[in-house]
Design an enzyme around this catalytic site. Structure first.
Site, mmCIF file in Angstrom:
data_model
loop_
_atom_site.group_PDB
_atom_site.id
_atom_site.type_symbol
_atom_site.label_atom_id
_atom_site.label_comp_id
_atom_site.label_asym_id
_atom_site.label_seq_id
_atom_site.Cartn_x
_atom_site.Cartn_y
_atom_site.Cartn_z
ATOM 1 C CE LYS A 149 -2.725 0.591 3.809
ATOM 2 N NZ LYS A 149 -2.652 1.908 4.312
ATOM 3 N N GLY A 164 -4.419 7.813 5.639
ATOM 4 C CA GLY A 164 -3.658 9.047 6.279
ATOM 5 C C GLY A 164 -2.322 9.245 5.279
ATOM 6 N NE ARG A 222 -4.911 8.456 11.552
ATOM 7 C CZ ARG A 222 -4.192 7.478 10.306
ATOM 8 N NH1 ARG A 222 -5.090 6.872 9.473
ATOM 9 N NH2 ARG A 222 -3.045 7.203 10.610
ATOM 10 C CB SER A 264 5.579 9.939 11.133
ATOM 11 O OG SER A 264 4.704 10.287 9.995
ATOM 12 C CG ASP A 287 1.178 0.210 9.672
ATOM 13 O OD1 ASP A 287 0.846 1.006 10.310
ATOM 14 O OD2 ASP A 287 1.494 0.673 8.327
ATOM 15 N NE ARG A 328 -4.277 0.331 13.545
ATOM 16 C CZ ARG A 328 -3.728 0.411 12.244
ATOM 17 N NH1 ARG A 328 -2.296 0.576 12.203
ATOM 18 N NH2 ARG A 328 -4.269 0.313 11.103
#
Ligand code: S3P
Length: 436
Positions: A22, A94, A122, A167, A317, A348
Site C-alpha cells: 500500500k 492517512g 487524525r 513518521s 502497522d 490501536r
C-alpha cells in the site's frame, strides 16, 4: 454493514500472494503522475486507500488507465498537475492525505483535501506546521490540525526540520513538498521510519541523500524525471496476518510469495523470531529499488518478549497482529514507546485491549503500549462477537485470533478490510482446513 465469520482452524496450508504494498502504491501513483511520459505500475494494491490516491491524481488531470493487474499512468511532468474542480476525498488513508498535502503545497492552484470520519479525527498539524515553515498556505479545522485542509499553492523554500515523531508520512510530505521548493529540504527523525519515498525517488533518478537519520532532497530538479515502469512487491503488512496465523494454528505451513522485505518494514520478523517462530526468508532479490522475498512459515510455540521503543517504527502497522501472537505465547509480552498507535485508523492500543478481552485475553493497557499476559496456548481463546472499530488491521487481527478460538467468532463492520486487503477472507478460506 458487512461482517466476517471465522471458524476455528485445524491447520492452514498452501501458497499465496498478498496484495501489492500500500505504501509503495501510493508513492508510485504520485511519482508516475509527475514523471514525463507513460509508466506502467504492476502488482499495485487495489485497496480503497490507493484507489483514492489514483482518483485524486485523475481529478488533477492525470490520465490513468486500469487493466487487470496494471495501471498505465500518463505523467505530465513535475509541474503538470492542474486544479481539481471539487474537493479531493482521500477516504480512510492517512498516507494519501498527508503525502498529497506536501505534494500540493507548492503548486500554483488551490486544493481541498478531506477524508472519512476517521481521517477527520487524525492529526494533520504534524505535516501542516512544517509545511507552513516552508511557506505553505494551508487552512483547516482547528487552525489546520484537522482535515478538511484547504491548500492555496505557494512558492516554497526548503527547510531543515527535526521531526518530533518517527513518521514516514511526515517525512514524505516534506520531501514531496521539497521537490517543488527552492533549495534543499532536510528532515531528521528520532528513528528512521520506512524509506519507500527515498527509494522511489532514487528509482526515478531524483537525488536524495541520507546521513544517519537525516534525509535531504534538492528542490526543482532541472529536467524533472522520466517515466519508468514499476512492479510493486507484496505488502509485508498484509503478509503479517498469515505469518502469525501460520505460526499459531498448529500443523500449518504457508508460503507467501513475492513479499516486500524492506528492512524498515520487517520489525515483526525480528520480534517473531525472538518469540520462537519458524519463518524462513527465501529467494531474496530486488525489484524497482525494493528488496523482495518469499516467506515460509511453519507453526511454532511462542514465548513472550519485550518490544522496545527502538523497534516500534519498523513494525508500527503490525502491532494489532503482534498482540494476537502475544496472547497465545507463554508469558508476558511488554510493548512500550508505542504511543503513535493511538493516532492510527483507530486507537490501536485501546481497540486491541477491548477486542482481545472479549476473547478472554488478559492484558494491561499503558499510555504508550501494553502488557499482554500470554496463555501459553493452554486453552483456546473464547469465541466472541468482535468489532473492527472501522480499522482494517483490527478486523484482520481478530479474524486470525478467531482461528484459535473455541467456537465461531464474528467481526462486525469488516468492510474496512477493503482499504488495504481486498480478498482477505477468500485467501484465508483457501488455506484453511476447518477443525470440524
Ligand atoms: C505509512 C506510514 C506509517 C504507517 C502507515 C503507512 C506510509 O504511518 O502507519 O500505514 O506509507 O508512509 P506514520 O508515518 O504515521 O507512522
Amino acid at each position: 454493514m458487512s461482517s466476517l465469520t471465522i471458524k476455528p482452524a485445524r491447520s492452514l496450508r498452501g501458497t499465496i500472494e498478498v496484495p501489492g504494498d500500500k505504501s509503495v502504491t501510493h508513492r508510485a501513483i504520485m511519482l508516475a503522475s509527475l514523471a514525463q511520459g507513460r509508466s506502467s505500475i504492476t502488482g499495485y494494491c487495489r485497496g480503497e486507500d490507493c484507489l483514492n490516491t489514483m482518483r485524486a491524481c485523475r481529478a488533477m488531470g492525470i490520465e490513468i488507465q486500469e487493466s487487470p493487474g496494471r495501471l498505465d499512468v500518463q505523467g505530465k511532468g513535475q509541474w503538470g498537475l492542474s486544479e481539481s474542480n471539487g474537493p479531493i476525498d482521500c477516504g480512510n488513508s492517512g498516507t494519501g492525505i498527508r503525502l498529497l498535502t506536501g505534494l500540493l503545497a507548492g503548486q500554483d492552484f488551490f486544493t481541498v483535501l478531506t477524508g472519512d470520519a476517521s481521517i477527520r479525527r487524525r492529526p494533520m498539524g504534524r505535516v501542516v506546521r512544517p509545511l507552513r515553515e516552508m511557506g505553505a498556505s494551508i487552512a483547516g479545522r482547528r487552525g489546520g490540525e484537522l482535515a478538511p485542509l484547504a491548500i492555496t499553492g505557494r512558492k516554497l523554500t526548503g527547510i531543515t526540520y527535526a521531526s518530533p515523531v518517527a513518521s514516514a508520512q511526515v517525512k514524505s510530505a516534506l520531501l514531496l513538498a521539497g521537490l517543488f521548493a527552492e533549495g534543499t529540504t532536510s528532515v531528521t527523525e528520532p528513528r528512521v521510519s520506512r524509506d519507500h519515498t527515498e527509494r522511489i525517488f532514487r528509482y526515478y533518478g531524483i537525488a536524495c541523500s541520507q546521513r544517519g537519520t537525516t534525509v535531504s532532497v534538492e528542490g526543482r530538479p532541472a529536467a524533472g524525471w522520466q517515466a519508468k515502469d514499476l512492479w510493486v512487491p507484496g505488502d509485508f503488512s498484509a503478509a503479517a496476518f498469515f505469518l502469525v496465523a501460520g505460526t499459531i494454528v498448529p500443523g500449518s505451513e504457508i508460503t507467501i510469495r513475492q513479499v516486500g522485505v524492506n528492512p524498515t518494514r520487517i520489525g515483526l520478523l525480528t520480534i517473531l523470531a525472538r518469540m520462537g517462530a519458524d519463518i524462513q526468508v527465501l529467494n531474496v532479490r530486488e525489484e524497482a529499488g525494493e528488496p523482495v522475498a518469499d516467506l515460509m512459515v511453519r507453526s511454532a510455540s511462542l514465548r513472550g518478549v519485550t518490544v522496545t521503543a527502538d523497534e516500534i517504527p519498523h513494525m508500527i502497522d503490525e502491532f494489532p497482529i503482534l498482540c494476537v501472537a502475544a496472547a497465545v505465547a507463554e508469558g508476558d509480552t511488554i510493548v512500550s514507546g508505542a504511543e503513535e498507535l493511538r493516532v492510527k485508523e483507530s486507537d490501536r492500543i485501546a481497540t486491541m485491549a477491548v477486542e482481545l478481552r472479549k476473547m478472554d485475553v488478559s492484558m494491561t493497557e499503558r499510555p504508550d503500549g501494553m502488557v499482554i499476559h500470554g496463555s501459553g496456548g493452554k486453552a483456546r481463546m473464547i469465541a466472541a462477537s468482535c468489532d473492527s472499530h472501522g480499522d482494517h488491521r483490527i478486523a484482520m487481527s481478530m479474524a486470525v485470533a478467531g482461528l484459535v478460538a473455541d467456537g465461531v467468532t464474528t467481526i462486525a463492520d469488516s468492510g474496512c478490510i477493503e482499504t488495504s486487503f481486498p480478498g482477505f477472507e477468500s485467501k484465508l478460506l483457501d488455506l484453511l482446513t476447518p477443525l470440524s
